[in-house]
Design a protein around this motif. Structure first.
Motif, short mmCIF file in Angstrom:
data_model
loop_
_atom_site.label_atom_id
_atom_site.label_comp_id
_atom_site.label_asym_id
_atom_site.label_seq_id
_atom_site.Cartn_x
_atom_site.Cartn_y
_atom_site.Cartn_z
N ASN A 45 0.82 -1.21 0.00
CA ASN A 45 0.00 0.00 0.00
C ASN A 45 0.86 1.27 0.00
O ASN A 45 0.55 2.23 -0.71
CB ASN A 45 -0.95 0.01 1.21
CG ASN A 45 -2.06 -1.02 1.08
OD1 ASN A 45 -2.43 -1.41 -0.02
ND2 ASN A 45 -2.59 -1.45 2.21
N ASP A 46 1.90 1.30 0.81
CA ASP A 46 2.74 2.49 0.86
C ASP A 46 3.49 2.70 -0.46
O ASP A 46 3.67 3.84 -0.92
CB ASP A 46 3.71 2.42 2.04
CG ASP A 46 4.65 1.23 1.96
OD1 ASP A 46 4.22 0.16 1.48
OD2 ASP A 46 5.82 1.35 2.37
N GLU A 47 3.91 1.62 -1.09
CA GLU A 47 4.58 1.73 -2.38
C GLU A 47 3.62 2.24 -3.46
O GLU A 47 3.98 3.07 -4.29
CB GLU A 47 5.15 0.38 -2.79
CG GLU A 47 6.27 -0.11 -1.89
CD GLU A 47 6.68 -1.53 -2.20
OE1 GLU A 47 7.88 -1.84 -2.04
OE2 GLU A 47 5.81 -2.34 -2.59
N LEU A 48 2.39 1.73 -3.43
CA LEU A 48 1.39 2.15 -4.40
C LEU A 48 1.10 3.64 -4.25
O LEU A 48 1.03 4.38 -5.25
CB LEU A 48 0.11 1.34 -4.22
CG LEU A 48 -1.08 1.74 -5.10
CD1 LEU A 48 -0.75 1.57 -6.57
CD2 LEU A 48 -2.31 0.92 -4.73
N PRO B 281 -6.79 2.05 -8.23
CA PRO B 281 -5.95 0.84 -8.33
C PRO B 281 -6.15 -0.16 -7.21
O PRO B 281 -5.90 -1.35 -7.40
CB PRO B 281 -4.52 1.40 -8.29
CG PRO B 281 -4.66 2.86 -8.59
CD PRO B 281 -5.98 3.25 -8.05
N ARG B 282 -6.56 0.30 -6.03
CA ARG B 282 -6.73 -0.65 -4.92
C ARG B 282 -7.91 -0.19 -4.08
O ARG B 282 -7.78 0.66 -3.20
CB ARG B 282 -5.45 -0.73 -4.09
CG ARG B 282 -5.50 -1.76 -2.97
CD ARG B 282 -4.09 -2.07 -2.46
NE ARG B 282 -3.41 -3.03 -3.31
CZ ARG B 282 -2.09 -3.22 -3.31
NH1 ARG B 282 -1.31 -2.51 -2.52
NH2 ARG B 282 -1.55 -4.12 -4.12
N ALA B 283 -9.07 -0.79 -4.35
CA ALA B 283 -10.29 -0.41 -3.65
C ALA B 283 -10.38 -1.00 -2.26
O ALA B 283 -11.23 -0.57 -1.47
CB ALA B 283 -11.51 -0.84 -4.48
N ASN B 284 -9.54 -1.96 -1.95
CA ASN B 284 -9.59 -2.65 -0.65
C ASN B 284 -8.17 -2.78 -0.10
O ASN B 284 -7.59 -3.87 -0.08
CB ASN B 284 -10.24 -4.03 -0.82
CG ASN B 284 -10.34 -4.81 0.48
OD1 ASN B 284 -10.09 -4.28 1.57
ND2 ASN B 284 -10.69 -6.08 0.39
#
Length: 314
Positions: A113-116, A224-227
């Motif tokens: 998550n932090d990288e995204l 890109p990341r809903a969850n």
């Protein structure tokens, strides 16, 4: 999207296979990271709306909060089950290379998550004010149940001005016309990371100008990341066990609320929802004695007002 195995590269189709989406149900090999020390309460992301009278009316969204989630610390590694050489041979390593964390040499985990978030914010830029100057913005949508930021990436341009009608010189300038919007969502199921990895690449290539012909016609929005909680925990569901992909009517979770708010704001003409399915699903093998043959599966939505063209195209 069909799920690859053995490595992030093997588990992800080429970006050309993006449009494998729909409601999926098969679990994925677990990949987990240590959870935070505490579980944040669910914030209210949208204004409460009056509900129609009902004897079974659910509690207001603003009063909902997830139960505490207790997860034992686990190493930050991917747990990949054994796979037969015959199945693995059907899915060789792709002959492409992508500049994402998951594809770094020796990497065995997907993008965190932090990288995204660092990638998304690193792409932000202002447009030049022209119809061909693409602005890239991060849209804050709220927070997940465990406090992770929910963010979308917007690629927008100023629409071409319509011919001015005859009017007095003192008339105020017309507001710029809105361009058609397309929204691509990934990662509603936390244990299906392929769509997220694909959208990282798509975002990078949109920013680099590879798809300028697309941006000549539409604005593109990526979620890109809903969850993010499910991705961090290596589980399909949100932190409280809810399936976000089944929460687009009641909007009981902050993750579904955030997605609904985004869709209300941009009014997309098309929404693509990227998912995965296991090529070597035990259920499929037991039922048919074979593995699934599709590299990408186009599954149309099951809403009653879907345009017939979408069904025919699928």
């Amino acid at each position: 999207m069909q799920r690859m195995v053995r490595s992030p590269a093997r588990r992800w189709l080429a970006v050309a296979g993006l449009i494998g989406f729909g409601a999926c149900s098969s679990p994925m090999p677990r990949y987990v990271v240590p959870p935070p020390s505490s579980v944040a309460a669910v914030p209210s992301l949208v204004r409460p709306r009056a509900a129609a009278p009902s004897v079974d009316a659910p509690a207001p969204v603003s009063n909902l909060a997830p139960a505490p989630v207790v997860v034992a610390p686990t190493p930050d590694v991917v747990s990949v089950p054994a796979i037969s050489p015959a199945v693995a041979a059907r899915f060789p390593e792709p002959a492409v290379s992508f500049a994402t964390p998951a594809f770094e040499p020796g990497r065995t985990a997907f993008t965190r998550n932090d990288e995204l978030r660092a990638i998304l914010h690193g792409l932000v830029r202002a447009g030049d004010g022209s119809a061909r100057g693409t602005a890239i913005d991060v849209l804050p949508l709220g927070s997940s149940q465990r406090g992770a930021p929910l963010e979308a990436l917007a690629f927008t341009r100023q629409a071409d001005a319509a011919p001015a009608a005859a009017s007095s010189a003192s008339a105020p300038p017309a507001a710029p016309a809105r361009r058609p919007a397309v929204l691509i969502v990934a990662g509603q199921h936390g244990d299906e990371p392929a769509g997220t990895e694909a959208l990282v690449v798509v975002a990078q290539q949109l920013a680099a100008g590879r798809f300028d012909r697309v941006l000549d016609q539409i604005d593109v929005f990526l979620l890109p990341r809903a969850n993010p909680d499910g991705a961090a925990l290596g589980q399909r569901s949100a932190a409280d066990g809810s399936d976000i992909n089944r929460d687009h009517l009641l909007l009981a979770t902050p993750e579904a609320q955030a997605q609904a708010q985004l869709e209300r704001d941009i009014a997309p003409i098309v929404v693509l929802d990227l998912h995965e399915y296991a090529v070597d699903s035990a259920l499929y093998v037991a039922k048919f004695g074979a593995v699934q043959r599709f590299d990408a599966l186009l599954q149309y939505a099951t809403t009653g007002n879907l345009h017939p063209f979408v069904t025919k195209a699928a």
